[in-house]
Design an enzyme around this catalytic site. Structure first.
Site, PDB file in Angstrom:
ATOM      1  CB  SER A 132      -0.864  -0.006   1.274  1.00  0.00           C
ATOM      2  OG  SER A 132      -1.499   1.239   1.465  1.00  0.00           O
ATOM      3  CE1 TYR A 145      -3.790  -1.482   5.746  1.00  0.00           C
ATOM      4  CE2 TYR A 145      -3.546   0.791   4.995  1.00  0.00           C
ATOM      5  CZ  TYR A 145      -3.761  -0.549   4.715  1.00  0.00           C
ATOM      6  OH  TYR A 145      -3.950  -0.961   3.414  1.00  0.00           O
TER       7      TYR A 145
END
Ligand code: 8X3
Length: 248
Positions: A132, A145
């Site tokens: 990501s 995250y």
């Protein structure tokens, strides 16, 4: 001989789109995720080229048993992952951080370890790590995250070094804002309004097919071509904090 691709997190979003794309590229696709119903529906939609295997990527023993039963593997797409919560470090729940580490990092570790012998034996294996932009940048409320996705990124970088003399390439694809059915909804515990706010005013966020297209392209390059890293954002997201939103 038909090549086999294993896609984790294949029950929705980027994983499902990637499974469809790799099947269209001629791969026999093994769909892996926890939700059997969704996997079987997708396998039925794809047809003979797909089969569904329900398991939890955080269960190392189940992953080992799955790998032992697989005849061969040419491509592994470590896609299973996700975010839980958006709290500041000061108040975040350690259980959320643990869950994110287990799914995004250890899940990929389990599959990589279990399938590596078969990827090597294929003579031209490919590991795709879906990280990501959160694996390359940080933002407020994203500590757990971004820490996990930095872990995914580091695993890709390390593996590429460690496998330098093996016939296995390691491709990292790092998407930015991708509007999927579940990512933001899962992150915010099903709070639809909070999830919708993530994409508010963004005319054209990326969609799962955009990332599946990147995976399909990278995987179908000749075996000696290693696309190390693709960072892919929608045009409206110049950087993590710099998003063009149109308000009425
Ligand atoms: C998703 C990208 O910006 O929500 O992996 O962290 S972001």
């Amino acid at each position: 001989m038909t090549k086999t691709a294993v896609v984790t997190g294949a029950s929705s979003g980027i994983g499902a789109a990637t499974a469809r794309r790799l099947a269209a590229e001629g791969y026999s696709v093994v769909l892996v995720a926890r939700r059997k119903d969704r996997l079987e529906a997708l396998a039925a939609e794809i047809g003979d080229a797909a089969r569904a295997v329900a398991l939890d990527v955080t269960d190392a023993e189940a992953v080992k048993a799955f790998a032992a039963g697989l005849e061969s593997c040419d491509v592994l797409v470590n896609n299973a992952g996700g975010a839980v919560g958006g709290d500041y470090v000061a108040v975040a729940d350690p259980a959320d951080w643990r869950t994110m580490y287990e799914v995004n990092v250890l899940g990929s570790l389990h599959f990589t370890q279990a399938l590596l012998p078969k990827l090597i034996a294929s003579g031209a294996g490919t590991i795709v790590m879906l990280s990501s932009t959160a694996g390359h940048n940080v933002y407020e409320g994203g500590g757990g995250y971004t820490a996990a996705k930095h872990g995914t990124h580091v695993m890709a970088e390390t593996l590429r070094l460690e496998l330098f003399d093996q016939p296995v390439r390691v491709i990292e694809i790092a998407p930015g804002m991708v509007k999927t059915e579940e990512f933001a909804l899962n992150r915010f515990g099903g709070d639809a309004a909070r999830a919708a706010a993530v994409y508010a005013g963004v005319a054209e966020p990326l969609v799962a097919d955009d990332i599946a297209d990147c995976v399909g392209w990278a995987v179908t390059r000749p075996a000696h071509v290693n696309v190390d890293l693709l960072i892919v954002r929608p045009r409206a997201q110049a950087a993590q904090h710099k998003v063009h939103r149109v308000t009425d």
